[in-house]
Design an enzyme around this catalytic site. Sequence first.
Site, PDB file in Angstrom:
ATOM      1  N   GLU A   1       0.555  -0.868  -0.128  1.00 29.25           N
ATOM      2  CA  GLU A   1       0.277   0.391   0.082  1.00 29.25           C
ATOM      3  C   GLU A   1       0.943   1.602  -0.160  1.00 29.25           C
ATOM      4  OE1 GLU A   1      -2.672  -0.778   3.173  1.00 29.25           O
ATOM      5  OE2 GLU A   1      -1.303  -0.820   5.098  1.00 29.25           O
ATOM      6  N   PRO A   2       1.610   1.627  -1.118  1.00 30.54           N
ATOM      7  CA  PRO A   2       2.566   2.668  -1.120  1.00 30.54           C
ATOM      8  C   PRO A   2       1.581   4.236  -0.989  1.00 30.54           C
ATOM      9  CG  PRO A   2       2.476   2.126  -3.753  1.00 30.54           C
ATOM     10  CD  PRO A   2       1.368   0.729  -2.281  1.00 30.54           C
ATOM     11  N   GLY A   3       1.886   4.950  -0.780  1.00 34.63           N
ATOM     12  CA  GLY A   3       1.227   6.199  -0.690  1.00 34.63           C
ATOM     13  C   GLY A   3       1.950   7.330  -1.407  1.00 34.63           C
TER      14      GLY A   3
ATOM     15  N   CYS B   1       2.329  33.299  11.060  1.00 37.33           N
ATOM     16  CA  CYS B   1       2.948  33.881  12.628  1.00 37.33           C
ATOM     17  C   CYS B   1       3.929  33.304  13.471  1.00 37.33           C
ATOM     18  CB  CYS B   1       1.753  34.441  13.188  1.00 37.33           C
ATOM     19  SG  CYS B   1       0.368  33.824  13.614  1.00 37.33           S
TER      20      CYS B   1
ATOM     21  N   TYR C   1       1.511  14.050   0.905  1.00 34.47           N
ATOM     22  CA  TYR C   1       1.366  14.505   2.798  1.00 34.47           C
ATOM     23  C   TYR C   1       1.484  16.240   2.683  1.00 34.47           C
ATOM     24  CZ  TYR C   1       1.445   9.951   3.282  1.00 34.47           C
ATOM     25  OH  TYR C   1       1.497   8.296   3.611  1.00 34.47           O
TER      26      TYR C   1
HETATM   27  N1  LLP Z   1      -0.666   1.645   4.847  1.00 38.42           N
HETATM   28  C1  LLP Z   1      -0.173   2.094   6.616  1.00 38.42           C
HETATM   29  C2  LLP Z   1      -0.898   1.744   6.913  1.00 38.42           C
HETATM   30  C3  LLP Z   1      -0.617   3.400   6.679  1.00 38.42           C
HETATM   31  O1  LLP Z   1      -0.157   4.718   7.724  1.00 38.42           O
HETATM   32  C4  LLP Z   1       0.771   4.475   5.622  1.00 38.42           C
HETATM   33  C5  LLP Z   1       1.098   6.034   6.042  1.00 38.42           C
HETATM   34  C6  LLP Z   1       0.981   3.615   4.205  1.00 38.42           C
HETATM   35  C7  LLP Z   1       0.229   2.711   3.959  1.00 38.42           C
HETATM   36  C8  LLP Z   1       1.468   4.830   3.427  1.00 38.42           C
HETATM   37  O2  LLP Z   1       2.747   4.560   2.985  1.00 38.42           O
HETATM   38  P1  LLP Z   1       3.796   5.398   2.433  1.00 38.42           P
HETATM   39  O3  LLP Z   1       4.040   4.865   1.301  1.00 38.42           O
HETATM   40  O4  LLP Z   1       3.064   6.556   2.341  1.00 38.42           O
HETATM   41  O5  LLP Z   1       5.202   5.890   3.190  1.00 38.42           O
HETATM   42  N2  LLP Z   1       2.298  12.701   7.405  1.00 38.42           N
HETATM   43  C9  LLP Z   1       3.549  11.590   7.216  1.00 38.42           C
HETATM   44  C10 LLP Z   1       3.740  10.320   6.591  1.00 38.42           C
HETATM   45  C11 LLP Z   1       2.808   9.460   7.678  1.00 38.42           C
HETATM   46  C12 LLP Z   1       2.271   8.044   6.891  1.00 38.42           C
HETATM   47  C13 LLP Z   1       1.105   7.122   7.852  1.00 38.42           C
HETATM   48  N3  LLP Z   1       0.770   6.072   6.825  1.00 38.42           N
HETATM   49  C14 LLP Z   1       4.655  12.134   5.933  1.00 38.42           C
HETATM   50  O6  LLP Z   1       4.899  13.510   5.898  1.00 38.42           O
HETATM   51  O7  LLP Z   1       6.145  12.468   5.812  1.00 38.42           O
END
Ligand code: LLP
Length: 432
Positions: free
Chosen positions: A290-292, A361, A390
């Site tokens: 599950e990439p974001g 501010c 994000y």
């Molecule tokens: N799966 C789960 C259960 C997660 O909690 C997350 C991210 C992902 C997949 C996706 O992860 P990714 O591929 O994007 O690394 N706000 C933070 C990142 C928080 C990630 C939270 N969970 C930032 O801006 O770095």
Amino acid sequence: METTTKANPVESSAVYPLGSRVNERGHLEVGGCDVVELAAEFGTPAYVYVEDDMRARARAYKDAFAARTDDYEILFASKAAPFTAAYRVFAEEGLSVDVASGGELHMALRAGFPPERIYLHGNNKTDAELRYAVEAGVGHIICDSFDEIRRLDAMLDRPQDVLIRVTPGIKADTHSYIQTGQLDSKFGFGLEDGLAAKAVEEVRASRHLRLVGLHAHIGSQIFELEPYVRAIEALGTLADAEIRLLNVGGGLGIAYTAEDSPPSIETYVDVKVAGVRRVFEGRVPRILIEPGRSLVGNAGLTLYTVGTLKEIPGVRTYVAVDGGMSDNLRPMLYGARYEALIANRANAPADTLVTVAGMHCESSDMIVRDARVAAPRLGDVLVTPATGAYGYAMASNYNGVPRPPVIFVKDGDARVVVRRETWDDLVARDVE
Ligand code: LLP
């Protein structure tokens, strides 16, 4: 053309969207659109996403899997870019989706994701969220606590496929705020303390829950792949023949600056598939990831306008832009580093050391400390690349700042996919 390539690193950069270049006017061009023109047409600040970049990353994931196995599922972790157009792009690319709340579930459904391709996460799902998922026919719910297992079972009158979220006891090398695999975590069930095994028993003893898989996500912005192998090994100790799905999370890091060199999507997929094959030999489950960030991070950039220059002799020069922590909280929250570029003089030598400040501010409202840019002037369009993940997702209305629009660019055309908030939007929910 040759000279522009040499003069500016944009075209060979892993930080900018695929296909970025500096055009004949010396302006940054993304998705075939001149960003200076985009700024003039849509205003700043604005998030710009190169649609083809998002699709190319999705295809890179699909190709990497397809070359290795035919039993896989790629989930878009929608928390990274939760707006309808992003959900649509990845639904069209045939991906499934990870939603982390009732709100993300709502957006995914409205964007047209078939419910069976939706996975619902969350360490504290409310009854209302669970009920929404059940009524919508969401394919999989990832159980995160004993209480949730009981509440979900009690509201069902038909079978529901679930996965169990396991904290495998692995610490990934990333900022502590985005580590999630260690025992001391608010997420999931620990392996070391035996709670994961107990959760397996509870789900199996429930009336309606069908345990079909295990899940582990060890953190985000990860460059080192070895911890994934250890996480897979840890899951292997819990899995039996009934575990048909193994969701090994997201987490692949991206290049925020030229210094970052993350593994490729292909290498990342290779390590995960090879790890699962080795650990689960003879009974290989379907592999889910599950990439974001790695789907959307480099596709997006933020356009700002330089509004104020403040030179403190012998100290530093502040370049203040018309956004800041309300559109990109990551530098303030994680000390994240970004690049900056004066997009209307993209070929000019980056010979001036400045700090790009926001308009909020707070003294912490610095978007890029010690950035090297072409000598900035008032009215310049300043771009920070790699803000596609994000940024929008964690945006706020701090200081009464309307959130920026999201613009999709493709083949020289630009379209607004999320409109800019207005000052009236800021009072739209206030009850008088
Ligand atoms: N799966 C789960 C259960 C997660 O909690 C997350 C991210 C992902 C997949 C996706 O992860 P990714 O591929 O994007 O690394 N706000 C933070 C990142 C928080 C990630 C939270 N969970 C930032 O801006 O770095």
